[in-house]
Design a protein around this motif. Structure first.
Motif, short mmCIF file in Angstrom:
data_model
loop_
_atom_site.label_atom_id
_atom_site.label_comp_id
_atom_site.label_asym_id
_atom_site.label_seq_id
_atom_site.Cartn_x
_atom_site.Cartn_y
_atom_site.Cartn_z
N ILE A 116 78.45 40.89 82.19
CA ILE A 116 79.38 39.78 82.39
C ILE A 116 80.58 39.94 81.47
N TYR A 117 80.37 40.61 80.32
CA TYR A 117 81.44 40.78 79.34
C TYR A 117 82.52 41.77 79.78
N ASN A 118 82.30 42.46 80.90
CA ASN A 118 83.30 43.39 81.44
C ASN A 118 84.38 42.67 82.24
N PHE A 119 84.18 41.39 82.55
CA PHE A 119 85.08 40.71 83.47
C PHE A 119 86.18 39.93 82.78
N LYS A 120 87.35 39.97 83.43
CA LYS A 120 88.50 39.14 83.07
C LYS A 120 89.01 38.56 84.37
N ILE A 121 89.52 37.33 84.30
CA ILE A 121 90.03 36.69 85.52
C ILE A 121 91.18 35.76 85.15
N ALA A 122 92.08 35.56 86.09
CA ALA A 122 93.23 34.70 85.85
C ALA A 122 92.80 33.26 85.63
N SER A 123 93.36 32.66 84.59
CA SER A 123 93.10 31.26 84.26
C SER A 123 94.04 30.36 85.04
N ILE A 124 93.59 29.16 85.36
CA ILE A 124 94.44 28.19 86.05
C ILE A 124 95.62 27.78 85.16
N ASP A 125 95.47 28.00 83.85
CA ASP A 125 96.54 27.68 82.89
C ASP A 125 97.59 28.78 82.80
N GLY A 126 97.39 29.88 83.49
CA GLY A 126 98.36 30.97 83.48
C GLY A 126 97.99 32.15 82.62
N GLY A 127 96.96 32.03 81.81
CA GLY A 127 96.52 33.14 80.97
C GLY A 127 95.40 33.92 81.63
N ILE A 128 94.58 34.52 80.79
CA ILE A 128 93.43 35.30 81.26
C ILE A 128 92.16 34.75 80.60
N ILE A 129 91.12 34.63 81.39
CA ILE A 129 89.80 34.30 80.86
C ILE A 129 89.07 35.62 80.69
N ASP A 130 88.77 35.95 79.44
CA ASP A 130 88.12 37.22 79.08
C ASP A 130 86.68 36.90 78.67
N PHE A 131 85.73 37.27 79.52
CA PHE A 131 84.33 36.93 79.25
C PHE A 131 83.79 37.58 77.98
N SER A 132 84.41 38.66 77.52
CA SER A 132 83.92 39.30 76.29
C SER A 132 84.10 38.38 75.07
N LYS A 133 85.00 37.41 75.18
CA LYS A 133 85.23 36.47 74.08
C LYS A 133 84.11 35.43 73.97
N PHE A 134 83.22 35.40 74.95
CA PHE A 134 82.13 34.42 74.96
C PHE A 134 80.82 34.99 74.44
N LYS A 135 80.84 36.21 73.89
CA LYS A 135 79.62 36.79 73.33
C LYS A 135 79.04 35.87 72.28
#
Length: 192
Positions: A39-58
């Motif tokens: 799951i930590y390999n994924f990044k996706i566009a945020s509704i706020d305009g940035g990026i949601i980076d799952f690696s930051k949720f470790k």
């Protein structure tokens, strides 16, 4: 001179053959020992305009939810926001707005964001609108719904507000259907 040219050509053939053998062996090793996607390999566009980076949720639980603004289950936003606030030291919730079921999501990301903030005070991360099934499925949901990818289970997204719980080490724990509310013991037992 011809002799040197012959030796040079022979050396190139030998190096090329060796390289092919090594690459073939490396491919064989990678095929047999390749690490599963995380799951930590994924990044996706945020509704706020940035990026949601799952690696930051470790180190935290992650609850992934496919959401919709005009669904009978939409009031679960309130429970999701409360869960997020109550367990923010060890849980992150990521909402994936989706219009895969009966035209129940706005088409514009600004409308989705406004609706969620105004009606439910949503502060947890939301992605831009995505598909959670079908040929255009977003990669996160492709991962979450296939055991061959996540190593735990196959799941079918039956409607809006399906939930996937991932442990603090990135392992998928469970899939919950729409009827399992954010405040249910089925979810809370992992967080207490």
């Amino acid at each position: 001179m011809k002799h040197l040219l012959f030796l040079g050509t022979l050396a190139l053939i030998f190096v090329g053959a060796s390289s092919f053998i090594l690459n073939k062996e490396t491919l064989k090793m990678n095929k047999n020992n390749h690490a599963k996607t995380s799951i930590y390999n994924f990044k996706i566009a945020s509704i706020d305009g940035g990026i949601i980076d799952f690696s930051k949720f470790k180190g935290k639980y992650i609850l992934v939810v496919n959401t919709a603004s005009k669904c009978g289950f939409t009031p679960q936003y309130k429970g999701l926001e409360q869960l997020y606030k109550d367990y923010q030291n060890k849980l992150v919730i990521v909402g994936f707005p989706s219009d895969n079921f009966a035209d129940q999501e706005f088409h514009d990301n600004k409308d989705i964001k406004s609706f969620c903030e105004k009606n439910y005070g949503v502060t947890f991360p939301l992605t831009t609108r995505v598909d959670v099934k079908g040929k255009n499925i977003t990669p996160v949901f492709d991962y979450l719904t296939h055991k061959s990818e996540n190593g735990t289970l196959d799941a079918k997204i039956s409607w809006n507000f399906n939930k996937f719980l991932i442990d603090p080490n990135g392992n998928l724990l469970e899939h919950f259907d729409s009827k399992v509310t954010p405040e249910s013991q089925e979810i809370l037992k992992y967080l207490k």
